[in-house]
Write an enzyme that holds these catalytic residues in place. Structure first.
Site, PDB file in Angstrom:
ATOM      1  N   HIS A 322      46.659  37.351  43.786  1.00  0.00           N
ATOM      2  CA  HIS A 322      45.996  37.009  45.040  1.00  0.00           C
ATOM      3  C   HIS A 322      46.141  35.535  45.391  1.00  0.00           C
ATOM      4  CE1 HIS A 322      44.002  40.940  44.509  1.00  0.00           C
ATOM      5  NE2 HIS A 322      43.805  40.888  45.813  1.00  0.00           N
ATOM      6  N   GLY A 323      46.292  34.680  44.419  1.00  0.00           N
ATOM      7  CA  GLY A 323      46.415  33.262  44.739  1.00  0.00           C
ATOM      8  C   GLY A 323      46.583  32.398  43.510  1.00  0.00           C
TER       9      GLY A 323
END
Length: 468
Positions: A322-323
Site C-alpha cells: 500500500h505504501g
C-alpha cells in the site's frame, strides 16, 4: 483523467458509442486499447512506456514458459518476469524508502546516500500484480498463454481497472476479450446503476467524510477525544466508500462495455472475525496475496508457528504494497497479529472473534479502527498523537480545553454508512441494487443524479487508492 471528473464522462460516452458500433472483435479491441492508452496518458504520457514494457515482457515470457519442457528454462523465464515487474515497482515506489531506512548503515560505510525526485506512476501497484499473476499461472500450468498480443495488451491496459483495480486475473478477463460480446440492455442498465452508485459513494459520502478527516488529522493536538474518535470513524467510512465506490464504477463501466469484473467488496464492516473481514475487504488483493504469497510460503500446511509466520509475512508485505512507509508495514503487522490471535482463540475453544455475535463484531471493529489510524497517519508521530488523544487524554483536564467539533454532514454520512450496512443484513438488500424491472428504480436514479449535481463538494478530491 478521473472517474469523478466531467472529462471522463465525455470520454466514456465516446468509448461506449464507438465500442458498440464496431462489430469486429479485432477492431473493437484495437479501439479499446487505444482508448485505454489515451486514458493512462492523460495522467502522464511518459509512463505509458511502463505498460509497454510489462506487456511485451510478460507476453513473450509466458509463451516461452509454455513452449519449453525444461524446468530450468521455465524458472529463468519466470525470474525475468519477476525482476522486470517487481524491479519497476521497487524503483518507483520503494527506492527512496529503502535509502531512508538504510541511511545510517550506508553512512557508516562512508557513503552519502541521496533520494531521488521520483514520481509514482499511477496504478503501477495494480497492473504489475495483474501481469505477474498471468505469468505465474502459466508457469504453474493453470493457464495457457494467449496467442494474441492485442488481447494481452488490452488485458494489461484496460482502462476501467487500470489505475486502482480491482485486480482482474487473466483467467477471468482474457477469455472475455477473445469473444465479441453481445449488447444487453439489462446488463447495460445494471452497469450504469453500479457506476452511479459508485459515484454517490465517492462524491456524496467519502468526500464529505474526507473533509473532516483531513482537518482533524492535520492538527490532532487541537481537538477533543470525542472529535478525534469521530474523525477515525469518519476515515473508516471515507476509505471504504472511496475505494468501494471506485470499484463499483470500474465494474459498472466494464459491464456497460460487455465485460464482467470480480466483486471487490462485500460490506466488510459487517465482519465478525478478522478472516471474515479480509474475505470482504479488497477481495481481489487479499485473494492475490493468498494465492501468490501466503500459499507459496507454506500457508497453513505446516506447524502453527510456521502458519503464524506466514500470516505475519503476508500481511506485512500487504501493508508495504500500500505504501513505502513504516505506518503501512505496522498496519499490515497489526492485522497479521489479529489473524494469529484469532487462530489461537479458536483453538482454545472460545467463540470470540469467530462467532456471529455482537461482541465479536465489536472486537473486529475495534481492531479495524485502530488499524486505520496507522493507515491514515502520514507518519508514526501523528499516529501516536491520535492514539493518545483517543485514549490517554480522554479523561485528563487538558481534554476540556480542546475543540469539540461535531460537523453535521460528517455525522449524517456516518449515520448513512451505519444504515446502509444494516439494510444489507435484511431482505431489503435487493432493493439497494435497483433492479431493472422495479418501479422505484427510475425514481432512485433521478434522485441520485439530482443529489450529485446539487450536493457534490466543490473542488476535486482524488481517489484514496490512487496513491498506491
Amino acid at each position: 483523467m478521473n472517474f469523478a471528473q466531467a472529462e471522463f464522462l465525455v470520454f466514456l460516452v465516446v468509448v461506449l458509442v464507438m465500442t458498440w458500433s464496431l462489430r469486429s472483435k479485432r477492431y473493437r479491441n484495437t479501439f479499446l486499447l487505444v482508448a485505454s492508452y489515451y486514458f493512462y496518458a492523460y495522467w502522464d504520457y511518459r509512463f505509458c512506456g511502463l505498460l509497454l514494457i510489462s506487456t511485451a515482457v510478460d507476453y513473450w515470457v509466458a509463451i516461452a514458459i509454455y513452449r519449453t519442457a525444461s524446468v530450468r528454462v521455465r524458472r529463468w523465464c519466470l525470474l525475468v518476469s519477476l525482476l522486470v515487474n517487481l524491479g519497476m515497482l521497487g524503483f518507483f515506489k520503494y527506492f527512496n524508502f529503502f535509502v531512508d531506512s538504510t541511511r545510517p548503515l550506508i553512512e557508516s560505510l562512508g557513503w552519502d546516500p541521496t533520494t531521488l525526485d521520483i514520481v509514482l506512476p499511477v496504478g503501477i501497484s495494480f497492473f504489475t500484480f495483474q501481469t505477474l499473476s498471468y505469468t505465474i499461472d502459466v508457469y504453474r500450468g493453470k493457464l495457457k498463454p494467449t496467442k494474441s498480443l492485442l488481447d494481452f495488451a488490452l488485458y494489461v491496459a484496460f482502462f476501467p481497472q487500470l489505475v486502482a483495480g480491482p485486480i482482474v486475473r487473466a483467467a477471468n478477463l482474457l477469455p472475455q476479450l477473445d469473444e465479441l460480446p453481445g449488447f444487453s440492455s439489462r446488463r447495460f442498465y445494471g452497469g450504469f446503476q453500479q457506476l452511479l452508485r459508485g459515484a454517490v459513494k465517492k462524491v456524496l459520502i467519502a468526500d464529505r467524510l474526507g473533509e473532516t478527516v483531513d482537518v482533524v488529522f492535520g492538527g490532532v493536538e487541537l481537538y477533543s477525544s470525542v472529535t478525534v474518535w469521530i474523525a477515525v470513524i469518519a476515515y473508516a467510512g471515507q476509505i471504504y466508500y472511496d475505494f468501494s465506490g471506485y470499484s463499483d464504477m470500474a465494474i459498472g463501466v466494464a459491464k456497460m462495455l460487455g465485460y464482467r469484473f470480480p466483486v471487490n467488496f462485500r460490506h466488510p464492516y459487517l465482519a465478525t472475525s478478522m478472516s471474515d473481514f479480509w474475505r470482504r475487504w479488497h477481495i481481489t488483493l487479499s485473494t492475490w496475496l493468498r494465492d501468490y504469497l501466503y500459499i507459496p510460503l507454506g500457508g497453513s500446511r505446516g506447524s502453527s508457528l510456521a502458519t503464524n509466520r506466514n500470516l505475519l509475512i503476508t500481511m506485512a508485505l500487504g501493508g508495504l504494497w500500500h505504501g513505502a512507509s513504516l505506518t503501512f508495514v505496522l498496519w499490515g503487522l497489526w492485522h497479521g497479529a489479529a489473524l494469529v490471535i484469532q487462530r489461537a482463540v479458536r483453538w482454545g475453544g472460545s467463540i470470540a472473534m469467530s462467532g456471529r455475535s455482537f461482541v465479536s463484531w465489536l472486537v473486529v471493529m475495534f481492531i479495524v479502527l485502530m488499524g486505520w489510524v496507522l493507515f491514515r497517519s502520514p507518519n508514526l508521530d501523528v499516529a501516536l498523537q491520535v492514539y493518545d488523544r483517543m485514549w490517554l487524554s480522554m479523561f485528563d483536564g487538558s481534554n476540556q480545553l480542546r475543540i469539540l467539533w461535531l460537523p453535521p454532514l460528517t455525522l449524517l454520512a456516518i449515520g448513512l454508512m451505519v444504515g446502509e450496512h444494516l439494510v444489507w443484513t435484511t431482505r431489503f438488500r435487493r432493493c439497494m441494487r435497483l433492479p431493472f424491472d422495479a418501479w422505484y428504480s427510475p425514481v432512485a436514479t433521478a434522485m441520485m443524479l439530482w443529489a450529485l449535481m446539487l450536493y457534490a463538494p466543490r473542488g476535486f478530491r482524488p481517489f484514496v487508492y490512487f496513491q498506491f
